[in-house]
Design an enzyme around this catalytic site. Structure first.
Site, PDB file in Angstrom:
ATOM      1  N   HIS A   1      47.333  16.248  10.322  1.00 46.26           N
ATOM      2  CA  HIS A   1      46.057  17.431  10.525  1.00 46.26           C
ATOM      3  C   HIS A   1      46.042  17.227  11.813  1.00 46.26           C
ATOM      4  O   HIS A   1      44.572  17.519  12.307  1.00 46.26           O
ATOM      5  CB  HIS A   1      44.660  17.055   9.584  1.00 46.26           C
ATOM      6  CG  HIS A   1      43.553  17.608   9.470  1.00 46.26           C
ATOM      7  ND1 HIS A   1      42.125  17.723  10.207  1.00 46.26           N
ATOM      8  CD2 HIS A   1      43.852  19.251   9.235  1.00 46.26           C
ATOM      9  CE1 HIS A   1      42.138  19.397   9.571  1.00 46.26           C
ATOM     10  NE2 HIS A   1      42.787  19.922   9.503  1.00 46.26           N
TER      11      HIS A   1
ATOM     12  N   HIS B   1      34.507  25.281  12.466  1.00 41.48           N
ATOM     13  CA  HIS B   1      35.693  24.599  12.645  1.00 41.48           C
ATOM     14  C   HIS B   1      35.408  23.483  13.059  1.00 41.48           C
ATOM     15  O   HIS B   1      36.646  22.668  13.386  1.00 41.48           O
ATOM     16  CB  HIS B   1      36.867  25.194  13.189  1.00 41.48           C
ATOM     17  CG  HIS B   1      38.308  24.755  12.378  1.00 41.48           C
ATOM     18  ND1 HIS B   1      38.969  24.356  13.605  1.00 41.48           N
ATOM     19  CD2 HIS B   1      38.860  24.871  10.665  1.00 41.48           C
ATOM     20  CE1 HIS B   1      40.348  23.879  12.102  1.00 41.48           C
ATOM     21  NE2 HIS B   1      39.960  23.921  11.347  1.00 41.48           N
TER      22      HIS B   1
ATOM     23  N   ASP C   1      22.650   9.302  20.610  1.00 40.24           N
ATOM     24  CA  ASP C   1      22.000   9.387  21.599  1.00 40.24           C
ATOM     25  C   ASP C   1      22.580  10.118  23.316  1.00 40.24           C
ATOM     26  O   ASP C   1      22.722  11.243  22.841  1.00 40.24           O
ATOM     27  CB  ASP C   1      21.949   8.173  21.829  1.00 40.24           C
ATOM     28  CG  ASP C   1      20.956   7.380  21.014  1.00 40.24           C
ATOM     29  OD1 ASP C   1      20.355   7.815  20.460  1.00 40.24           O
ATOM     30  OD2 ASP C   1      21.451   6.164  20.594  1.00 40.24           O
TER      31      ASP C   1
ATOM     32  N   LYS D   1      34.403  19.500  14.538  1.00 35.00           N
ATOM     33  CA  LYS D   1      34.321  17.941  14.638  1.00 35.00           C
ATOM     34  C   LYS D   1      34.042  17.368  15.482  1.00 35.00           C
ATOM     35  O   LYS D   1      34.844  16.471  15.938  1.00 35.00           O
ATOM     36  CB  LYS D   1      35.397  18.284  13.667  1.00 35.00           C
ATOM     37  CG  LYS D   1      36.346  18.176  12.335  1.00 35.00           C
ATOM     38  CD  LYS D   1      37.516  19.896  13.061  1.00 35.00           C
ATOM     39  CE  LYS D   1      38.482  20.195  12.357  1.00 35.00           C
ATOM     40  NZ  LYS D   1      37.444  21.187  11.211  1.00 35.00           N
TER      41      LYS D   1
ATOM     42  N   LYS E   1      45.368  17.286  16.195  1.00 35.31           N
ATOM     43  CA  LYS E   1      45.842  18.475  17.464  1.00 35.31           C
ATOM     44  C   LYS E   1      45.910  17.435  18.430  1.00 35.31           C
ATOM     45  O   LYS E   1      44.970  16.990  19.414  1.00 35.31           O
ATOM     46  CB  LYS E   1      44.422  19.188  17.145  1.00 35.31           C
ATOM     47  CG  LYS E   1      44.327  20.081  16.198  1.00 35.31           C
ATOM     48  CD  LYS E   1      44.006  19.950  14.642  1.00 35.31           C
ATOM     49  CE  LYS E   1      43.551  20.779  13.953  1.00 35.31           C
ATOM     50  NZ  LYS E   1      43.166  20.566  12.694  1.00 35.31           N
TER      51      LYS E   1
ATOM     52  N   ASP F   1      52.817  15.002  30.746  1.00 37.75           N
ATOM     53  CA  ASP F   1      53.239  13.767  32.290  1.00 37.75           C
ATOM     54  C   ASP F   1      52.041  12.590  32.022  1.00 37.75           C
ATOM     55  O   ASP F   1      52.447  11.488  32.328  1.00 37.75           O
ATOM     56  CB  ASP F   1      52.880  14.289  33.035  1.00 37.75           C
ATOM     57  CG  ASP F   1      54.343  15.839  33.714  1.00 37.75           C
ATOM     58  OD1 ASP F   1      54.585  15.199  32.969  1.00 37.75           O
ATOM     59  OD2 ASP F   1      53.683  16.250  34.396  1.00 37.75           O
TER      60      ASP F   1
END
Length: 398
Positions: A113, A284, A291, A286, A115, A120
Site C-alpha cells: 500500500h 484520503h 504540537d 493519512k 506510495k 537520484d
C-alpha cells in the site's frame, strides 16, 4: 549506530494530485541516474499515461528506472501499458500478482500500500496519493483529498536503499523504534509496517508522539478504527489538557469505514477529543501534527488493514515549517468543509451504539488475526520480463 534519523533535510507539503503529479514529473525530467517508484494504484488513465510517458523518456535517456506496483490495487492496468514500459528497459515489479476468479479480485489482504518516489538518492516523495485521476480536484465530487511531502536531503538516500532492498528481496535497512528524538528542525526518518520485523512500528510511532504531545494534536485520517492502545493514548492526551482533534471521513468512498469509525465517537468525545467530519469530498489523508514541530505523512490509515496487514510507509519529521503548512491546510478544511460531531444527546442512543460498537470493534480488531491464521500463500514479488524480440516484431507487423 544507525538510529534511523537523518538531519539536514528540507520538506515541502504537496496537496492533492494537482500539486503532487507535476512535482514528481518535473523531478523525473531532471533525473540524472535513477528513478525509483512504488505505488498501490497505477491506472491507465490520463494521470497514469502521463507518468508512463515520463518513465519511458527517462529509460530512453539511459536512466535506471524501477517501479513496484500492487497486484490488487493496480490489477486493472493493461498488459499493453506495462509492455510499453518494459520494452524500453523499465524494470516493472508486481507485488502478489494473481489472476481474477470469475472476474473478481480475490487477493485483498496483505497489500503493498506504499506510495514512494526517489530520484537520484537526493529527492523523494512520500504520501498517500496514488497515480490515478481521482486524486485531481477537477475529477469532481469523488476527487480524493490527500497530501504528500517532497524531501530533499539525506533521508532520501535511506528511502532509496529501502526501496532497492524491497525489489531485491534483501533485509530492509530500517531501524526499529524511534529511539532518541532529535531536537533540531530538518530531521526525519522512514517508518514502515511489514509482516516481519516491523509489524507495529507505525502504530508505536503514533503512540509515542501522543504521549509526548504538550498542547495540540491534529490528525486527519481516511480510515479510522485503531486498536485499544492507540485509542487510550488519544483519550489520555485529551484528559491531561492536550487539545486533540480528529478529521475523519464524512463523505466516504467506503461507507463501512465511516460506520466503523462512528462506533468510537462517544468514547473519544467523552474524553475531550474533538471529532470533525470532512463532507466536501472523500478524505484520503493519512497525516498528523503533534504540537508545533512534529509531523507524519504517509500511506498508513489507522485501521486494521493498515495497522495489521498491509505494507505501509510514513515519514515522521521534526520541522516547524512543514508542521505550520500542514496545520494551516487541515485547519482550512475544518473551517470550510467539516462538521463538528456533537456528543450523543440521548442515553438510549448512546447505550445502543455502545453495544453495537463493542461487537463491531472486536470483530474488526480480531479480523486481521483471523485472516493471518488461515492457510495462505506467501505474497511474492514478480518482475515483468520483456517480450521476446520475435513477439515484439509480430505485434508491430499486426
Amino acid at each position: 549506530m544507525n538510529t534511523g534519523w537523518y538531519t539536514g533535510n528540507t520538506f515541502d507539503l504537496l496537496e492533492n494530485g494537482n500539486a503532487f503529479y507535476p512535482a514528481v514529473e518535473a523531478a523525473i525530467d531532471q533525473a540524472q541516474r535513477e528513478v525509483l517508484l512504488e505505488t498501490f494504484i497505477l491506472y491507465d488513465d490520463p494521470v497514469g499515461r502521463s507518468l508512463q510517458k515520463k518513465l519511458v523518456a527517462a529509460a530512453q535517456r539511459g536512466l535506471k528506472v524501477v517501479i513496484l506496483i500492487d497486484g490488487y490495487g493496480s490489477d486493472p492496468l493493461t498488459k499493453e501499458f506495462i509492455d510499453e514500459l518494459v520494452g524500453v528497459g523499465v524494470r516493472v515489479h508486481v507485488f502478489d500478482p494473481r489472476p481474477r476468479l470469475m472476474g473478481m479480485r480475490v487477493h485483498l489482504f496483505r497489500r503493498m500500500h506504499r506510495k514512494l518516489v526517489v530520484i537520484d538518492d537526493e529527492l523523494s516523495f512520500v504520501g498517500g496519493i496514488n497515480f490515478s485521476e481521482d486524486h485531481l480536484v477537477e475529477y469532481g465530487d469523488q476527487a480524493k483529498q490527500d497530501y504528500a511531502v517532497r524531501i530533499r536531503g539525506p533521508l532520501s538516500q535511506n528511502i532509496a536503499a529501502f526501496m532497492r532492498a524491497t525489489v531485491q528481496g534483501k533485509r530492509l535497512p530500517i531501524a526499529r523504534g524511534l529511539g532518541p528524538l532529535p531536537t533540531e528542525d530538518g530531521a526525519g526518518r522512514l517508518v514502515v509496517r511489514d509482516n516481519q520485523k516491523h509489524r507495529k512500528d507505525i502504530e508505536r510511532m503514533y503512540r509515542t508522539c501522543l504521549r509526548g504531545a504538550r498542547s495540540d494534536v491534529l490528525i486527519a485520517n481516511a480510515y479510522f478504527f485503531p486498536g485499544y492502545r492507540l485509542l487510550r493514548e488519544l483519550a489520555k492526551a485529551a484528559r491531561r489538557g492536550v487539545r486533540v482533534r480528529l478529521v475523519l471521513q464524512g463523505e466516504p468512498d467506503m461507507r463501512i469505514a465511516r460506520f466503523a469509525a462512528t462506533m468510537l465517537y462517544d468514547y473519544l468525545i467523552d474524553s475531550g477529543v474533538e471529532i470533525y467530519e470532512y463532507c466536501r469530498r472523500p478524505l484520503h489523508a493519512k497525516v498528523a501534527c503533534f504540537d508545533d514541530d512534529w509531523v507524519t505523512v504517509g500511506s498508513s490509515n489507522l485501521d486494521p488493514f493498515s495497522l495489521a496487514l498491509n505494507l505501509e510507509a510514513n515519514v515522521v519529521v521534526r520541522d516547524r515549517k512543514l508542521n505550520t503548512a500542514l496545520r494551516q491546510r487541515v485547519d482550512r478544511l475544518m473551517q470550510e468543509d467539516c462538521s463538528l460531531i456533537p456528543r450523543a444527546a440521548m442515553a438510549t442512543r448512546r447505550l445502543r451504539r455502545m453495544w453495537v460498537g463493542v461487537v463491531v470493534f472486536h470483530i474488526l480488531r480480531r479480523f486481521p488475526a483471523w485472516v493471518g491464521s488461515l492457510p495462505a500463500h506467501k505474497p511474492k514479488l514478480q518482475r515483468v520480463k520483456p517480450m521476446p524480440v520475435e513477439t515484439v516484431q509480430e505485434t508491430v507487423q499486426e
